[in-house]
Write an enzyme that holds these catalytic residues in place. Structure first.
Site, PDB file in Angstrom:
ATOM      1  N   LYS A 184       0.844  -1.199   0.000  1.00  0.00           N
ATOM      2  CA  LYS A 184       0.000   0.000   0.000  1.00  0.00           C
ATOM      3  C   LYS A 184       0.874   1.241   0.000  1.00  0.00           C
ATOM      4  O   LYS A 184       1.854   1.306   0.743  1.00  0.00           O
ATOM      5  CB  LYS A 184      -0.896   0.013   1.247  1.00  0.00           C
ATOM      6  N   LYS A 236      -5.311   6.451   3.192  1.00  0.00           N
ATOM      7  CA  LYS A 236      -5.920   6.272   4.520  1.00  0.00           C
ATOM      8  C   LYS A 236      -4.945   6.564   5.664  1.00  0.00           C
ATOM      9  O   LYS A 236      -5.351   6.993   6.742  1.00  0.00           O
ATOM     10  CB  LYS A 236      -6.490   4.873   4.648  1.00  0.00           C
ATOM     11  N   ARG A 267       0.414   1.923  13.173  1.00  0.00           N
ATOM     12  CA  ARG A 267       1.549   2.773  13.587  1.00  0.00           C
ATOM     13  C   ARG A 267       1.201   4.241  13.403  1.00  0.00           C
ATOM     14  O   ARG A 267       1.619   5.102  14.173  1.00  0.00           O
ATOM     15  CB  ARG A 267       2.765   2.524  12.701  1.00  0.00           C
ATOM     16  N   GLU A 274       4.100   5.709   7.511  1.00  0.00           N
ATOM     17  CA  GLU A 274       3.851   6.052   6.109  1.00  0.00           C
ATOM     18  C   GLU A 274       3.021   7.323   5.978  1.00  0.00           C
ATOM     19  O   GLU A 274       3.214   8.108   5.054  1.00  0.00           O
ATOM     20  CB  GLU A 274       3.110   4.923   5.378  1.00  0.00           C
TER      21      GLU A 274
HETATM   22  N1  LIG Z   1       0.932  -5.983   7.788  1.00  0.00           N
HETATM   23  C1  LIG Z   1      -0.313  -5.844   7.362  1.00  0.00           C
HETATM   24  O1  LIG Z   1      -1.269  -6.070   8.122  1.00  0.00           O
HETATM   25  C2  LIG Z   1      -0.608  -5.430   5.948  1.00  0.00           C
HETATM   26  C3  LIG Z   1      -1.899  -5.611   5.444  1.00  0.00           C
HETATM   27  C4  LIG Z   1      -2.168  -5.218   4.137  1.00  0.00           C
HETATM   28  C5  LIG Z   1      -1.165  -4.642   3.351  1.00  0.00           C
HETATM   29  N2  LIG Z   1       0.079  -4.475   3.892  1.00  0.00           N
HETATM   30  C6  LIG Z   1       1.102  -3.884   3.026  1.00  0.00           C
HETATM   31  O2  LIG Z   1       1.997  -4.921   2.657  1.00  0.00           O
HETATM   32  C7  LIG Z   1       3.315  -4.393   2.507  1.00  0.00           C
HETATM   33  C8  LIG Z   1       4.254  -5.225   3.379  1.00  0.00           C
HETATM   34  O3  LIG Z   1       3.923  -4.992   4.732  1.00  0.00           O
HETATM   35  P1  LIG Z   1       4.373  -5.967   5.927  1.00  0.00           P
HETATM   36  O4  LIG Z   1       3.689  -5.436   7.141  1.00  0.00           O
HETATM   37  O5  LIG Z   1       4.202  -7.367   5.547  1.00  0.00           O
HETATM   38  O6  LIG Z   1       5.919  -5.834   5.993  1.00  0.00           O
HETATM   39  P2  LIG Z   1       6.888  -4.623   6.402  1.00  0.00           P
HETATM   40  O7  LIG Z   1       6.511  -3.353   5.735  1.00  0.00           O
HETATM   41  O8  LIG Z   1       7.023  -4.632   7.864  1.00  0.00           O
HETATM   42  O9  LIG Z   1       8.206  -5.160   5.688  1.00  0.00           O
HETATM   43  C9  LIG Z   1       8.966  -6.134   6.244  1.00  0.00           C
HETATM   44  C10 LIG Z   1       9.558  -7.012   5.144  1.00  0.00           C
HETATM   45  O10 LIG Z   1      10.082  -6.252   4.034  1.00  0.00           O
HETATM   46  C11 LIG Z   1      11.369  -6.764   3.720  1.00  0.00           C
HETATM   47  N3  LIG Z   1      12.209  -5.742   3.093  1.00  0.00           N
HETATM   48  C12 LIG Z   1      12.861  -4.726   3.672  1.00  0.00           C
HETATM   49  N4  LIG Z   1      13.548  -4.021   2.755  1.00  0.00           N
HETATM   50  C13 LIG Z   1      13.314  -4.615   1.564  1.00  0.00           C
HETATM   51  C14 LIG Z   1      13.737  -4.334   0.250  1.00  0.00           C
HETATM   52  N5  LIG Z   1      14.544  -3.310  -0.030  1.00  0.00           N
HETATM   53  N6  LIG Z   1      13.315  -5.147  -0.743  1.00  0.00           N
HETATM   54  C15 LIG Z   1      12.463  -6.161  -0.497  1.00  0.00           C
HETATM   55  N7  LIG Z   1      12.035  -6.468   0.746  1.00  0.00           N
HETATM   56  C16 LIG Z   1      12.454  -5.691   1.766  1.00  0.00           C
HETATM   57  C17 LIG Z   1      11.906  -7.177   5.073  1.00  0.00           C
HETATM   58  O11 LIG Z   1      12.936  -8.105   4.894  1.00  0.00           O
HETATM   59  C18 LIG Z   1      10.680  -7.777   5.742  1.00  0.00           C
HETATM   60  O12 LIG Z   1      10.485  -9.118   5.408  1.00  0.00           O
HETATM   61  C19 LIG Z   1       3.241  -2.908   2.907  1.00  0.00           C
HETATM   62  O13 LIG Z   1       3.141  -2.111   1.755  1.00  0.00           O
HETATM   63  C20 LIG Z   1       1.958  -2.821   3.710  1.00  0.00           C
HETATM   64  O14 LIG Z   1       1.342  -1.538   3.602  1.00  0.00           O
HETATM   65  C21 LIG Z   1       0.387  -4.863   5.163  1.00  0.00           C
END
Ligand SMILES: NC(=O)c1ccc[n+]([C@@H]2O[C@H](COP(=O)([O-])OP(=O)(O)OC[C@H]3O[C@@H](n4cnc5c(N)ncnc54)[C@H](O)[C@@H]3O)[C@@H](O)[C@H]2O)c1
Length: 335
Positions: free
Chosen positions: A104, A188, A252, A278
């Protein structure tokens, strides 16, 4: 189907588990070898609740060539890493593969939506589906009933992805409004930060309600100007995601806003959260995007003045409340 999930944060890991449970052959790719080895060894992701154990049979790798035989590639990296990751997979993608974007945000400076960033890198021949909505990973990982939406201009492709993810606790809808769902998801966090501020200032539910309702109105105004459909903002990717983000302490952005509202300086609040907030960066991008497009976004403007120009928050809110009176709905049919 053979699927690669790229990004082993909380969301990527949860979706890999869900797809495996739905009967697919799933490989979870981590950004670092260390992260991948740790997941393989412990079958626990520290970003998820402790009692969530990854299923036997899920495969782990830190080698990006894992995408080469996959029918579906799910991109679940942080938004800042989407372009680089798309660049890395380009040469390995199999003919006919579908890419699913679950990150996102919007690309900083270019204001591009993430599906546009992916298409720029991998080319138009691979369809990109956006899967988004009010979906905390912690809750989906515990199989709590959740809804989201799969969006692709080609609705048949959106429906393929709907079929892939849907199950008894994960209800997936489909749409062709890619712009609408991505704008909802990206904006959002601005409102979550603002909602947190009002709580930190000691204001109550009424204040949060007007902020969220008028907030989704201005998000929709920008989304429609960009080419999205107004109705999408009343759906899961619009008001749905806004409800989750503005009311949950898992957010957050919401937590950072509470600290700021209590008087903690912005940069210190962000440091205290200890992870990317973000919404803070989104305020800057969206403020300038709205200006460039000539779209009226009074809440985003108030947020920009508060977070980037040090304006007094109480004064800014009073100014919002005393703007010139107006009708609630633009262009409503009157007798
Ligand atoms: N966590 C949720 O509940 C949720 C729900 C829906 C959408 N999202 C979206 O999904 C995406 C991922 O979120 P998240 O919470 O799983 O993880 P996060 O944003 O906490 O990211 C952590 C992961 O990203 C990896 N990472 C860090 N730097 C990187 C790079 N340069 N290249 C590739 N990977 C890298 C890390 O190794 C780790 O595994 C975000 O855009 C978030 O907005 C998250």
């Amino acid at each position: 189907m053979k699927i690669a999930v790229l990004g082993s944060g909380g969301w990527g890991t949860t979706l890999a588990m869900l797809l495996f449970e739905n009967g697919h052959d799933v490989t979870l790719w981590s950004y670092t070898q260390e992260e991948s080895d740790q997941l393989k060894k412990t079958r626990v992701n520290p970003l998820l609740p402790k009692d969530v154990v990854l299923p036997m049979g899920l495969q782990y790798t830190a080698n990006i060539t894992c995408v080469k035989d996959c029918d579906i590639v799910v991109m679940a990296t942080p938004s800042f890493a989407v372009r680089d990751t798309a660049k890395k997979i380009k040469t390995y993608l199999k003919e006919g593969a579908i890419v699913v974007s679950v990150s996102k945000g919007m690309e900083k400076d270019s204001f591009l939506r993430l599906s546009e960033v992916i298409t720029q890198e991998i080319g138009e021949k691979y369809p990109v589906v956006v899967l988004t909505g009010p979906t905390h990973a912690e809750e989906v990982a515990k199989r709590m009933p959740t809804g989201c939406v799969a969006a692709c201009e080609d609705i048949a492709v959106a429906e393929t992805i709907q079929d892939l993810f849907i199950n008894s606790y994960f209800r997936v809808y489909s749409t062709n409004d890619v712009i609408g769902v991505e704008v909802g998801a990206a904006l959002k966090n601005v409102l979550a930060l603002c909602a947190g501020c009002t709580v930190g200032m000691g204001y109550g539910d009424n204040t949060k309600a007007i902020l969220m309702t008028r907030g989704i109105t201005e998000i929709a105004r920008l989304g429609v100007a960009m080419g999205g459909k107004r109705e999408t903002f009343a759906g899961l990717a619009g008001i749905g995601d806004l409800i989750v983000t503005c009311t949950s302490l898992n957010s957050r952005n919401n937590r950072a806003g509470i600290l700021i509202g209590q008087g903690v300086p912005v940069t210190e609040a962000i440091t205290q959260i200890g992870a990317v907030v973000e919404g803070y960066y989104a305020v800057d991008s969206i403020y300038w995007l709205a200006k460039k497009m000539g779209v009226e976004m009074p809440i985003t403007e108030a947020a920009y003045r508060t977070f980037y120009e040090n304006a007094d928050m109480k004064t800014v809110i009073r100014e919002l409340m005393t703007r010139e009176k107006r009708r609630e709905i633009d262009n409503i049919d009157l007798p």
